[in-house]
Motif scaffolding. Structure first.
Motif, short mmCIF file in Angstrom:
data_model
loop_
_atom_site.label_atom_id
_atom_site.label_comp_id
_atom_site.label_asym_id
_atom_site.label_seq_id
_atom_site.Cartn_x
_atom_site.Cartn_y
_atom_site.Cartn_z
N GLN A 7 -50.68 1.57 94.86
CA GLN A 7 -51.09 0.26 94.33
C GLN A 7 -52.56 0.24 93.96
O GLN A 7 -53.35 1.02 94.45
CB GLN A 7 -50.81 -0.81 95.38
N GLY A 8 -52.93 -0.72 93.14
CA GLY A 8 -54.31 -0.96 92.76
C GLY A 8 -54.59 -2.44 92.83
O GLY A 8 -53.74 -3.23 93.19
N GLY A 25 -52.42 -8.08 98.81
CA GLY A 25 -53.32 -8.10 99.96
C GLY A 25 -53.88 -6.73 100.24
O GLY A 25 -53.81 -5.83 99.40
N ARG A 26 -54.43 -6.59 101.43
CA ARG A 26 -55.02 -5.31 101.85
C ARG A 26 -54.54 -4.99 103.26
O ARG A 26 -54.31 -5.88 104.07
CB ARG A 26 -56.54 -5.40 101.85
N VAL A 27 -54.46 -3.70 103.54
CA VAL A 27 -54.20 -3.23 104.89
C VAL A 27 -55.57 -2.96 105.50
O VAL A 27 -56.38 -2.21 104.91
CB VAL A 27 -53.33 -1.96 104.90
N GLY A 57 -56.44 3.46 97.72
CA GLY A 57 -57.59 3.99 98.47
C GLY A 57 -58.44 2.91 99.10
O GLY A 57 -59.18 3.17 100.04
N THR A 58 -58.33 1.69 98.59
CA THR A 58 -59.07 0.56 99.16
C THR A 58 -58.16 -0.35 99.99
O THR A 58 -58.52 -1.48 100.28
CB THR A 58 -59.77 -0.25 98.05
N GLY A 59 -56.96 0.14 100.32
CA GLY A 59 -56.04 -0.59 101.17
C GLY A 59 -55.22 -1.66 100.47
O GLY A 59 -54.47 -2.38 101.11
N ASP A 60 -55.34 -1.75 99.14
CA ASP A 60 -54.65 -2.80 98.39
C ASP A 60 -53.16 -2.49 98.21
O ASP A 60 -52.77 -1.34 98.06
CB ASP A 60 -55.27 -2.96 97.00
#
Length: 101
Positions: A7-8, A25-27, A57-60
């Protein structure tokens, strides 16, 4: 290995968020840092598996769903976490999932 799509952050061009229900969202780890590569599962109101993606890579992460009750379950080497969301209309619905061991 799972073939879930990575995901992005950006919503793809052509997505009408006035007609689509987007869960995004983000993890995040307990220290608030993003968790890259977590497997994020979308479960319906009965707890049944609906979809899975890999956090960026940014948790998204992002899912396209319908209004209703949804559970997000994140699985990662940093730990696991669960969050529940009840979008009642189309649009972008944001919910972060915190993970811990």
């Amino acid at each position: 290995m799972c073939a879930a799509p990575t995901q992005g952050q950006a919503i793809p061009a052509g997505v009408d968020v006035e007609k689509e229900t987007v869960i995004t969202g983000r993890v995040l780890a307990t220290d608030g840092e993003p968790v890259a590569g977590a497997f994020v599962r979308l479960l319906d109101g009965n707890g049944d598996f609906t979809a899975e993606v890999v956090a960026s890579g940014t948790g998204d992460f992002r899912f396209f769903a319908a209004p209703g009750t949804w559970t997000l379950r994140a699985l990662s080497s940093a730990g696991n976490g669960t969050a529940e969301l009840r979008p009642d209309s189309p649009g972008i619905h944001n919910l972060d999932v915190a993970v811990s061991k």
